[in-house]
Design a protein around this motif. Structure first.
Motif, PDB file in Angstrom:
ATOM      1  N   PRO B 523      -4.982 -19.662 -11.845  1.00 40.57           N
ATOM      2  CA  PRO B 523      -3.785 -20.510 -11.726  1.00 40.57           C
ATOM      3  C   PRO B 523      -4.131 -21.989 -11.624  1.00 40.57           C
ATOM      4  CG  PRO B 523      -3.657 -18.655 -10.212  1.00 40.57           C
ATOM      5  CD  PRO B 523      -5.033 -18.641 -10.785  1.00 40.57           C
ATOM      6  N   LEU B 557       4.389 -21.901  -8.859  1.00 41.94           N
ATOM      7  CA  LEU B 557       3.605 -20.682  -9.029  1.00 41.94           C
ATOM      8  C   LEU B 557       2.163 -20.914  -8.571  1.00 41.94           C
ATOM      9  CD1 LEU B 557       5.048 -19.660 -12.473  1.00 41.94           C
ATOM     10  CD2 LEU B 557       5.231 -18.323 -10.377  1.00 41.94           C
ATOM     11  N   MET B 558       1.653 -22.089  -8.886  1.00 37.80           N
ATOM     12  CA  MET B 558       0.285 -22.396  -8.463  1.00 37.80           C
ATOM     13  C   MET B 558       0.164 -22.413  -6.954  1.00 37.80           C
ATOM     14  SD  MET B 558      -0.620 -25.402 -11.137  1.00 37.80           S
ATOM     15  CE  MET B 558      -1.987 -26.031 -10.189  1.00 37.80           C
ATOM     16  N   LYS B 559       1.199 -22.912  -6.310  1.00 38.17           N
ATOM     17  CA  LYS B 559       1.162 -22.954  -4.853  1.00 38.17           C
ATOM     18  C   LYS B 559       1.079 -21.547  -4.272  1.00 38.17           C
ATOM     19  CE  LYS B 559       3.529 -24.612  -0.731  1.00 38.17           C
ATOM     20  NZ  LYS B 559       2.404 -25.283  -0.065  1.00 38.17           N
ATOM     21  N   GLN B 560       1.787 -20.639  -4.932  1.00 41.69           N
ATOM     22  CA  GLN B 560       1.795 -19.262  -4.447  1.00 41.69           C
ATOM     23  C   GLN B 560       0.503 -18.521  -4.769  1.00 41.69           C
ATOM     24  OE1 GLN B 560       4.380 -17.730  -2.743  1.00 41.69           O
ATOM     25  NE2 GLN B 560       5.284 -19.770  -2.649  1.00 41.69           N
ATOM     26  N   ALA B 561      -0.044 -18.823  -5.941  1.00 39.86           N
ATOM     27  CA  ALA B 561      -1.093 -17.936  -6.449  1.00 39.86           C
ATOM     28  C   ALA B 561      -2.512 -18.470  -6.319  1.00 39.86           C
ATOM     29  CB  ALA B 561      -0.805 -17.620  -7.926  1.00 39.86           C
ATOM     30  N   SER B 562      -2.677 -19.772  -6.118  1.00 38.96           N
ATOM     31  CA  SER B 562      -4.034 -20.319  -6.155  1.00 38.96           C
ATOM     32  C   SER B 562      -4.875 -19.885  -4.969  1.00 38.96           C
ATOM     33  CB  SER B 562      -3.990 -21.848  -6.208  1.00 38.96           C
ATOM     34  OG  SER B 562      -3.426 -22.248  -7.423  1.00 38.96           O
ATOM     35  N   LEU B 563      -6.169 -19.864  -5.214  1.00 36.32           N
ATOM     36  CA  LEU B 563      -7.099 -19.368  -4.204  1.00 36.32           C
ATOM     37  C   LEU B 563      -7.245 -20.347  -3.035  1.00 36.32           C
ATOM     38  CD1 LEU B 563     -10.465 -17.719  -5.227  1.00 36.32           C
ATOM     39  CD2 LEU B 563     -10.189 -18.796  -3.043  1.00 36.32           C
ATOM     40  N   GLN B 568      -2.872 -25.434  -4.629  1.00 40.06           N
ATOM     41  CA  GLN B 568      -1.575 -25.363  -3.950  1.00 40.06           C
ATOM     42  C   GLN B 568      -0.978 -26.750  -3.729  1.00 40.06           C
ATOM     43  OE1 GLN B 568      -2.638 -23.181  -0.420  1.00 40.06           O
ATOM     44  NE2 GLN B 568      -3.344 -21.407  -1.585  1.00 40.06           N
TER      45      GLN B 568
END
Lengths: 855, 607
Positions: B523, B557-563, B568
């Motif tokens: 992401p 989406l990046m905020k939710q999915a990033s490591l 985020q």
């Protein structure tokens, strides 16, 4: 204390151990969470973010593959939000993906393709301006196309964690992140092919397989790797009667889908056009192709004549650790029941034959004390005289994993550096040929350090006596191993942790091989007593069916199952023939017998004494003297050129049968393709010859042979052919009670300063005829000489220079490879190469004093 | 070409284990003569250290300060991050290019200079800035650049810290008596090069007091009571974090995060340069409280002066027995070592930082395990920011109650605010937690520069949000900013006037994230690039309205999915910018819309 926690996933409760990840818990419940970078045998990577799940009370979703469960956790694996996130992650992976699926080899077995299909992503919504990445067409066997790479990192993980090779690594950062070998050079690694097997997309391709077949056209047939004694379960990938690829799946194999370079790429011999395709008969000087009827008819007639005129003792046979149990069983039956002689042996006489002798004498075993799974529990591992990575890669993987991931203590003792040295806590560099002294020294040191304990063991005096003359200082001087290290190993072996003693080629080719095995048996037994923990004794066997061949009685002194001739009644009953009660001639005596004119006929099954045996020149002389020489093989070997009869046999891929691996795992393999032209399975050739010799033999199928084996060979009693599943059955080898056993040590002289010792051993990419005729030759088909850089300096030898090595009037020459892997005064030349026959020099050992000259 | 002996010498000096790789490579690059790590040299390093070649290649490829291609004796790195961008970095590039006749990625014909772009150099109050080798120069003008470059032409390449006087730490502190100086109280008074000066000014009294009067639990409790929260950006309560460290005899580490890379932040640099012993003392207290015996300060590689002053301070502390075995006659032993960064923003993330310390690529780790469970080398580690550690000695000395006497209800103590951008006065100020933006701009910044009007301020760095006029009176502490949907972050206040284009500003932020993404998780690796693409579309005026939603959607989406936190982060600058300047973005959807700011950026960076 109960270390389980209870969690709820999608409303279903489950209790799992604390360390379990959410993903594993979900899978245990049968809940499917999509994944891409996750592989159960690798540490979680967490890069693809497909396995995100929501947890009640958590602000953001978490990756289920990396997150361990916490008590009372409430997990949701399916929701609108998660679906959107997963779609987005896949969409992201599709950005700039070439979408060249029609010509991508991975098509049909590509995880990205499957995911795009599953989630119905029918558009590439976005592109990033980026120039195409270079495709690596230069690496042998592996093609790397980073344009298709999704940067999941599985290849890096498998290369690091499983192979310990560290050949590839993430490079750059941000969008430009790539995975490259040495920053972008072609691969220079052990070419295990594991990166290919674990790539979920088409970024890493199997070059020999490229454009050969679509995944769905391939039929996968269960089989067993024919290379080392590891016995990895494999699948022959077959299309149109050709084996195009070898695979192994994680889910159903004891090797967890791991294969080495030989397993992955070394199958080219199967479809090789140089295979023997028709029986040959020597007429005057030329060998001419004939029908089976003519070949076997003539062969049997001539053999009958010799049998009549010179008696059964004038006939001998040499079997092969490469062919199946059924083939070997019938081969020895042919000699014992049809001919009436025990003149049967094999190349193993010069090495592995001593294994069973030594093990039985001390530990009461007929094979390895434990399976390889013992390695996976061992907290202490002592490796002696083995290049495990070359001799049996699957064992090396297990040892490396214990040392690297689980922190086990690894001691590696070897006259030269091997791959395992890199992961060892202690490495002992001893002088070639001093294995027995070293083990005796360690035994003595363990004894000294645990005096009080050992005096209470009633049997210990037996061993003590053997060790009486040992002076550790002397041992240290002759072996070249510092005294502290001997004590250090003694301390490690006495640790209260489970452990394994692993040994290999150097031990089996030792002048006193049996005594070394006995000493190791003593060491295992002693350290078990001292540590009060389990000690496995695990031989590393470089050829696939050594154990099976020995179990089948291909040896002059014992019947199948290592049974004495006096106890041969059951055999005589089943075979309906009396069996000669005198031991036959071993391989050395057979050679002498031929040279003396006493042996007139020799039947070779899958072996070439000119290549594989010591004294190849004598064997050459002998093969010219024979009246009747039959060679049964898959290739036209050196010795086949001298044969009166050549019988084309099939490979393992064209027949059914069983192999018994080094850990005594009996596994079944199935035919993937039909026999090559006129070639026949070995057992069938033997059966036909037997019939023509007047002995009734009518096995319809290898199964029938195995049924006879299980009825006569006690160790195999517990199996039936049908019960052998995907991973076969590992047989127990306990036949007696362990006890200390005295052993004697021959004196070993210290080499003169400035002199050289030649040692030989297995080359990783090369193990004889099979690899010579496979794609592996792209990695090199010529032997080499490894020489220490300082020695090379003083002899003015540069990398690649020809080097001549001579001993007792014989000489070999090969290109120099300057290295620190061999110590000063030692040169290493790999065996089994056609161009350099190192066995001319070392005879029946693996080392000898030599002179080294440039040129 | 370096000889094998050179390479061996460096490895011998630094140690051959992987954790020293950064030092080894930096030394080799410095002595290479043209700031290059040749492939042959790397292969030799691999051979000697037994670190796999691929591992070294991956390491070098990750850290932007290293290059395998030949550069020159002097590398000029011109900062392009937010504050410098706003203050005219683009024209600085032009000036350097005109002066030397080279573009980024090129060397001058005489082989003396090599030009590169870089991200924040941590001297934002004197933006625009550039760095020549390790010498940082600020307040750049065309004329000044000419002088500076001229002065280097007659010099031999050195790798010291000959920064311009404007960069001097104490010069970056705003001179205004209305501040409530606690952390900065000694800055300018204490001689950073002398431990005696520090001790004379009451230094090392806190650790002596702790050893004498408190148990380790007492220290943790006092820090807990003080309400000190982490000053790196996330604001986690420091005492609570310390209490997570397991008890027991295992090796534990105290790690000081001095990878100050958030554009606009320069507070840690000032502390390290001007009062290094304060940080050492703070770490000593943490070590005493948590049972750790070894401390590491991970300083970003660009901060040469900070590194040298800290090292000198460590050496002096060892000599004075303030570091080492059995301190003050107690059973407590503690020593500190420095680790350096290699030019990677993500290494400010604590788990990336620990990977980097271990000599690995700065990939973040997933959690759990948290550092207190398995940190540096897999052992329990406590990671705090420089400012956090520096706050501890005064808490121990004066007590929790005293510390809480300043600040807001939930966030006690003072905060270092870093003022930069279009202000009449820029620099570092120390004020109670909860100071408002209006106060910072009007009083300490003396208002917007040149009498222009305020447009927005970026608070908290690139990962922070944009504040419009409505938030001018929001108390800037950790708690209340979060409630308002923004963040205080590291304390960056970058003020922008009406001349600033919101689109251009956002593009700058997003390009920063795209450049600094570590590339590990999908992401962030692809998402930051996609956001960059979209932001660029607005700057190019080829965007359509739905690209606005597209940006928000991707970032969400990046905020939710990033490591890790990096992936985020982009959501906050995007949503806050759009909250105020959606209209401006819509204007940029028109190809005929004129925007000189965007034009200049496109011309400069996207030709």
């Amino acid at each position: 204390m109960n270390d389980n926690v209870t969690i709820t996933i999608d409303g279903k409760g489950i209790s799992v151990p604390k360390e379990t990840t959410i993903l594993a818990a979900a899978r245990a419940l049968g809940i499917e969470i999509p994944t891409l970078c996750y592989h159960p045998k690798l540490l979680p990577i967490g890069s693809c973010r497909l396995c995100l799940v929501e947890i009640e009370g958590y602000e953001k979703p978490v990756a289920s593959c990396t997150t361990p469960v916490v008590d009372a956790m409430k997990v949701t694996t399916q929701s609108e939000k998660l679906l959107a996130l997963r779609k987005e992650a896949i969409q992201f992976m599709l950005v700039n993906h070439p979408l060249d699926c029609p010509i991508c080899d991975k098509g049909g077995e590509c995880r990205l393709q499957d995911l795009a299909f599953e989630f119905g992503l029918d558009q590439e919504v976005f592109k990033i301006a980026a120039s195409p990445l270079l495709i690596d067409y230069l690496s042998p066997l592996v093609e790397r196309n980073n344009n298709r790479c999704v940067r999941c990192g599985r290849c890096v993980s498998v290369c690091n964690e499983i192979q310990g090779e560290m050949a590839i690594e993430w490079v750059n950062h941000g969008y430009d992140t790539e995975i490259l070998p040495r920053g972008g050079y072609p691969l220079n690694c052990e070419f295990c092919g594991q990166c290919i097997a674990h790539c979920p997309v088409g970024a890493l391709l199997n070059r020999p397989f490229k454009y050969k077949a679509r995944a769905w056209e391939l039929e996968k047939i269960h089989s067993v790797c024919p290379y080392c004694g590891g016995g990895c379960a494999i699948e022959l990938n077959v299309r149109k009667n050709k084996v195009l690829r070898i695979t192994s799946s994680y889910e159903d194999t004891h090797n967890q889908g791991n294969l080495c370079g030989r397993g992955n790429f070394g199958f080219g011999f199967i479809n090789n056009n140089n295979r023997l395709h028709s029986p040959l008969i020597k007429r005057r000087k030329d060998q001419v192709p004939v029908t089976w009827e003519d070949a076997l008819g003539s062969a049997s007639e001539q053999l009958k004549k010799i049998l009549k005129s010179s008696g059964p003792e004038s006939i001998a046979g040499l079997g092969s650790p490469r062919v199946s149990n059924e083939d070997n069983y019938l081969f020895q039956k042919f000699f014992r029941a049809v001919i009436g002689t025990n003149n049967i042996d094999s190349s193993v006489h010069f090495n592995y034959r001593n294994l069973e002798r030594g093990l039985r004498a001390t530990l009461g075993l007929s094979a390895s004390s434990h399976g390889f799974d013992a390695l996976e529990k061992a907290q202490v591992i002592f490796v002696l005289g083995a290049d495990v990575r070359a001799e049996s890669p699957p064992a090396a993987l297990k040892i490396m994993k214990m040392a690297r991931v689980h922190g086990s203590t690894l001691v590696v003792a070897n006259p030269r550096k091997t791959k395992l040295d890199k992961f060892a806590n202690v490495h002992l560099r001893y002088r070639p040929g001093t294995e027995l002294l070293l083990v005796a020294g360690i035994l003595k040191a363990v004894g000294e350090k645990n005096k009080d304990l050992l005096d209470n063991i009633p049997q210990f005096p037996v061993l003590k006596k053997s060790l009486e003359g040992i002076i550790l200082q002397e041992i240290s001087e002759v072996t070249g191993v510092p005294l502290e290290q001997i004590y250090q190993v003694a301390t490690i072996l006495a640790k209260r942790e489970t452990g394994c003693i692993v040994f290999g080629y150097e031990v089996f080719t030792h002048q006193q091989a049996k005594e070394v095995v006995v000493s190791l048996g003593n060491l295992a037994f002693l350290s078990e007593k001292v540590s009060q923990k389990d000690r496995g004794l695990i031989p590393i066997i470089a050829k696939n069916n050594v154990q099976g061949m020995l179990d089948m009685g291909v040896m002059p002194d014992l019947l199948p199952g290592y049974q004495q001739f006096e106890k041969g009644a059951p055999f005589e009953k089943v075979w309906r023939q009396p069996i000669p009660k005198q031991p036959g001639k071993n391989a050395e005596a057979i050679l002498q017998g031929i040279l003396d004119g006493k042996i007139k006929a020799l039947y070779l099954m899958g072996c070439d004494p000119l290549m594989e045996f010591p004294f190849p020149d004598k064997w050459e002389e002998a093969s010219d003297k024979l009246e009747w020489l039959a060679v049964q093989d898959i290739f036209y070997t050196e010795v086949a050129t001298k044969a009166d009869y050549v019988f084309p046999a099939v490979t393992f891929a064209e027949k059914e049968g069983t192999f018994t691996s080094g850990e005594r795992r009996v596994q079944k393999f199935f035919p993937g393709i039909s026999p090559y032209r006129s070639a026949l399975p070995d057992w069938e050739i033997i059966q036909r010859l037997s019939q023509l010799m007047g002995y009734p033999m009518a096995y319809a199928h290898p199964k029938a042979i195995m049924n006879e084996i299980t009825s006569l060979v006690p160790q195999y009693n517990e199996i039936t052919y049908e019960r052998l599943g995907r991973n076969g059955i590992t047989l127990s080898s306990t036949e007696g009670i362990p006890h200390f056993t005295p052993f004697s040590i021959n004196k070993v002289a210290k080499p003169k300063p400035g002199s050289f010792t030649l040692i030989t051993g297995t080359a990783f990419f090369h193990s004889g005829t099979l690899s010579t005729n496979s794609g592996l030759t792209v990695l090199g088909s010529k032997a080499w000489v490894e020489i220490n850089s300082e020695d090379a300096g003083s002899l003015e030898i540069h990398e690649g220079d020809p080097v001549t090595i001579s001993s007792a009037g014989k000489a070999i020459s090969a290109a120099a490879k300057i290295t620190s892997a061999v110590p000063r005064g030692v040169v290493f030349v790999p065996n089994n190469f056609r161009d350099v026959q190192v066995n001319q020099l070392v005879a029946n050992q693996n080392y000898c004093p030599v002179e080294v000259t440039k040129g | 070409m370096l000889t094998t002996e050179d390479i061996k010498g460096v490895i011998e000096k630094r140690g051959s284990s992987k954790e020293h790789l950064m030092f080894i490579l930096r030394d080799l690059e410095n002595i290479s003569g043209n700031n290059q790590l040749e492939i042959d040299v790397l292969e030799k390093v691999a051979e000697i250290t037994k670190i796999p070649k691929s591992t070294i290649a991956g390491f070098v490829g990750f850290y932007t300060m290293f290059k395998t291609n030949p550069r020159a004796p002097f590398i000029i790195r011109v900062c392009k991050s937010g504050p410098c961008h706003v203050m005219g970095a683009r024209t600085i590039f032009d000036a350097v290019e005109r002066n030397l006749g080279i573009k980024p990625g090129e060397a001058t014909p005489d082989g003396l200079f090599y030009l590169e772009q870089c991200e924040c150099l941590g001297v934002c109050s004197v933006a625009p800035a550039m760095m020549i080798n390790y010498d940082i120069h600020g307040n750049l003008t065309e004329k000044k650049i000419k002088q500076i470059l001229e002065s280097y032409k007659s010099q031999k390449a050195i790798f010291g810290e000959k920064c311009g006087p404007e960069v001097e730490g104490k010069a970056c502190v705003i001179d205004d008596d209305r501040q409530t100086k606690r952390l900065l109280v000694m800055v300018g008074k204490v001689d950073p090069l002398s431990i005696d000066s520090y001790i004379k000014n009451g230094g090392y009294a806190a650790i002596r007091k702790a050893i004498r009067e408190y148990s380790s639990d007492d220290v943790i409790n006092i820090v807990k009571d003080s309400g000190l929260s982490g000053r790196g950006g996330a604001g986690f309560p420091a005492g609570l974090k310390w209490s997570f460290m397991p008890k027991g005899d295992m090796q534990k580490y105290v790690i000081c995060n001095a990878d100050e890379g958030e554009p606009g932040t320069f507070k840690d640099r000032v502390l390290m340069e001007e009062n290094p012993h304060l940080i050492i003392e703070g770490m000593l207290l943490c070590g005493y409280a948590t049972g750790a015996t070894v401390g590491y300060i991970y300083v970003r590689g660009e901060f040469r002066r900070a590194i040298e002053r800290l090292q000198r301070a460590i050496d002096q502390a060892r000599e004075s027995r303030m570091l080492g075995k059995h301190l003050s006659g107690s059973t407590f032993s503690f020593d500190i070592f420095i680790k350096e960064g290699g030019g990677a923003y993500v290494c400010g993330e604590e788990s990336s930082l620990m990977n980097s310390m271990e000599g690995k690529r700065g990939f973040p780790r997933f959690r759990p395990p948290f550092p207190a469970g398995a940190g540096f080398m897999g052992m329990p580690s406590n990671v705090n920011n420089v400012e956090t550690y520096a706050s501890v000695p005064m808490i121990i000395e004066h007590g929790a109650t005293w510390y809480k006497s300043l600040g807001t209800e939930k966030c006690s103590g003072t905060k270092l605010y870093c003022l930069s951008g279009k202000l009449n006065r820029t620099g570092l100020v120390e004020l109670p937690m909860g100071t408002t933006l209006r106060e910072l701009i009007d009083i300490y910044g003396k208002g917007i520069k040149d009498g222009k009007t305020f447009k927005f301020a970026q608070v908290g760095g690139s990962a922070g949000g944009v504040f419009g006029e409505d938030l001018l009176d929001l108390p800037l502490d950790i708690d209340q900013t979060i409630k308002a949907g923004v963040t205080l972050g590291s304390g960056v206040v970058l003020a922008c006037d009406k001349d600033t284009c919101a689109v251009d500003f956002l593009l700058n932020i997003i390009s920063f994230f795209a450049h600094e993404s570590c590339g590990q998780c999908v992401p962030c690796r692809v998402g930051t690039s996609q956001l960059h693409f979209l932001a660029k579309k607005f700057a190019m005026r080829t965007a359509v309205e739905k690209d606005i939603d597209s940006m928000i959607e991707k970032a969400q989406l990046m905020k939710q999915a990033s490591l890790c936190a990096l992936g985020q982060s982009p959501i906050l600058p995007i949503t806050t910018t759009l909250k105020y300047f959606r209209e401006e973005f819509l204007n940029h959807c028109n190809t005929r819309y004129s925007c000189p700011e965007c034009d200049m950026t496109l011309e400069r960076f996207y030709r």
